[in-house]
Design a protein around this motif. Structure first.
Motif, mmCIF file in Angstrom:
data_model
loop_
_atom_site.group_PDB
_atom_site.id
_atom_site.type_symbol
_atom_site.label_atom_id
_atom_site.label_comp_id
_atom_site.label_asym_id
_atom_site.label_seq_id
_atom_site.Cartn_x
_atom_site.Cartn_y
_atom_site.Cartn_z
ATOM 1 N N ILE A 1 0.883 -1.114 -0.010
ATOM 2 C CA ILE A 1 0.034 0.077 0.080
ATOM 3 C C ILE A 1 1.071 1.163 -0.146
ATOM 4 O O ILE A 1 0.579 2.086 -0.571
ATOM 5 N N GLY A 2 2.001 1.093 0.535
ATOM 6 C CA GLY A 2 2.763 2.341 0.980
ATOM 7 C C GLY A 2 3.369 2.950 -0.584
ATOM 8 O O GLY A 2 3.700 4.006 -0.766
ATOM 9 N N MET A 3 3.955 1.578 -1.057
ATOM 10 C CA MET A 3 4.503 1.850 -2.544
ATOM 11 C C MET A 3 3.591 2.435 -3.572
ATOM 12 O O MET A 3 4.028 3.131 -4.267
ATOM 13 N N ILE A 4 2.098 1.871 -3.441
ATOM 14 C CA ILE A 4 1.295 2.118 -4.428
ATOM 15 C C ILE A 4 1.023 3.909 -4.167
ATOM 16 O O ILE A 4 0.802 4.723 -5.027
ATOM 17 N N LEU A 5 1.063 4.335 -2.702
ATOM 18 C CA LEU A 5 0.559 5.690 -2.431
ATOM 19 C C LEU A 5 1.808 6.718 -2.886
ATOM 20 O O LEU A 5 1.526 7.597 -3.333
ATOM 21 N N ILE A 6 2.799 6.015 -2.692
ATOM 22 C CA ILE A 6 4.065 6.761 -3.213
ATOM 23 C C ILE A 6 4.123 6.991 -4.845
ATOM 24 O O ILE A 6 4.394 8.226 -5.331
ATOM 25 N N LEU A 7 3.796 5.920 -5.396
ATOM 26 C CA LEU A 7 3.552 5.974 -7.165
ATOM 27 C C LEU A 7 2.521 6.990 -7.186
ATOM 28 O O LEU A 7 2.629 7.808 -8.311
ATOM 29 N N LEU A 8 1.332 6.858 -6.872
ATOM 30 C CA LEU A 8 0.298 7.595 -7.063
ATOM 31 C C LEU A 8 0.268 9.163 -6.717
ATOM 32 O O LEU A 8 0.270 9.985 -7.587
#
Length: 316
Positions: free
Chosen positions: A149-156
């Motif tokens: 989830i953290g990596m997805i939020l960083i990408l988005l």
């Protein structure tokens, strides 16, 4: 049972748990493989040097003597000195604690607001489209790994739409706005699983309360559906919700280890990991002890809050 006696018994239990916790925390020295004196002296050090370091650190004394000495220092606020940094452990924790505490408390706030609100919406529309949507969202929040989830939020939200910083931390004293920006994504990441669990418990508890006779009586007296939901149902369903919040504060502090690594936050999590690899036992003991004490105090306050929500708890 009177309120004073109830609080006194809970406080005494808290003290006993604290003492038992200190014994377990100090026993971490038995679980770490290898000899810290050899690590500090170096692999090629002679036995005399290793023995001297052991004597300086007090590691040549019996375990019980070491524990009593450490516990006595602990009562004065002295958590010892780092083997690696040669700095008081209390100072190291004090510099790292604000980052971890900020993220954890902001995560608790997000989880409580989102979980209770979505749970209330689901309970008010049980069996409808909103209920099914919130159930799917809560399931995703529980099963999705926090690092993913953290990596997805960083990408988005840090790269695709650069709203928040991707990594790093700024203290509140230096720049409150930048501080809020840096802790938002980590806090959201940390809050999703707890918020999803709160949503489910809120939905279940409120739905059960809404089926009670006194709720139907309130509705028949002319109270609006919204007023009955927020003033009657939520109040009577609050006890299990408070339980989940209290239990998950510990999970927030523990879960911050993974989140801090993903977002490169200099908090207690990264300090704990470094202390494990460097066998810096006093630092590791200090972090575990501080975290555990916070959990013990939160549980004590939760018990006190129970007496406000439901005085019958004092009987137990």
């Amino acid at each position: 049972m009177s309120a004073v006696r109830f609080i006194g018994l809970r406080f005494a239990r808290m003290v006993l748990v604290f003492v038992a916790t200190t014994m377990l925390v100090f026993s971490l020295s038995l679980l770490i493989p290898g000899d810290i004196a050899v690590t500090l002296a170096g692999d090629n050090a002679d036995p005399a040097t290793v023995a001297l370091i052991r004597a300086e650190l007090g590691l040549d004394r019996p375990w019980l003597v070491q524990y009593l000495s450490w516990f006595g220092q602990l009562l004065t606020g002295d958590l010892g000195t780092s083997f690696v940094y040669r700095t008081p452990v209390a100072e190291l924790i004090a510099t790292r604690f604000p980052a971890t505490f900020s993220i954890a408390m902001f995560a608790v706030l997000i989880a409580v607001l989102s979980g209770v609100l979505l749970g209330m919406v689901a309970a008010a529309h049980r069996g409808g489209p909103l209920d099914r949507v919130t159930t799917v969202l809560s399931t995703l929040g529980i099963v999705a790994p926090s690092f993913w989830i953290g990596m997805i939020l960083i990408l988005l939200l840090a790269f695709a739409i650069p709203i928040f910083p991707a990594v790093g931390y700024t203290s509140f004293a230096d720049d409150p706005v930048d501080w809020l920006g840096h802790i938002t994504l980590p806090a959201v990441t940390l809050s999703l699983a707890v918020g999803a669990e709160l949503q489910r418990y809120t939905r279940s508890s409120v739905s059960e309360v809404l089926s009670q006779d006194y709720i139907r009586t309130a509705r028949s007296q002319g109270l609006s559906r919204r007023r009955v939901l927020w003033t009657r149902a939520l109040k009577n369903a609050a006890q299990p919700i408070v339980t989940i919040i209290g239990l998950n504060i510990a999970g927030m502090l523990g879960g911050s280890v993974v989140v801090e690594k993903v977002f490169n936050i200099p908090g207690l999590g990264s300090l704990a990991i470094n202390s494990i690899f460097s066998k810096d036992l006093p630092v590791l003991q200090g972090i575990v002890l501080v975290t555990t004490v916070i959990v013990i105090v939160v549980n004590f306050l939760t018990d006190i809050l129970y007496t406000v929500l439901n005085p019958k708890v004092r009987v137990s």
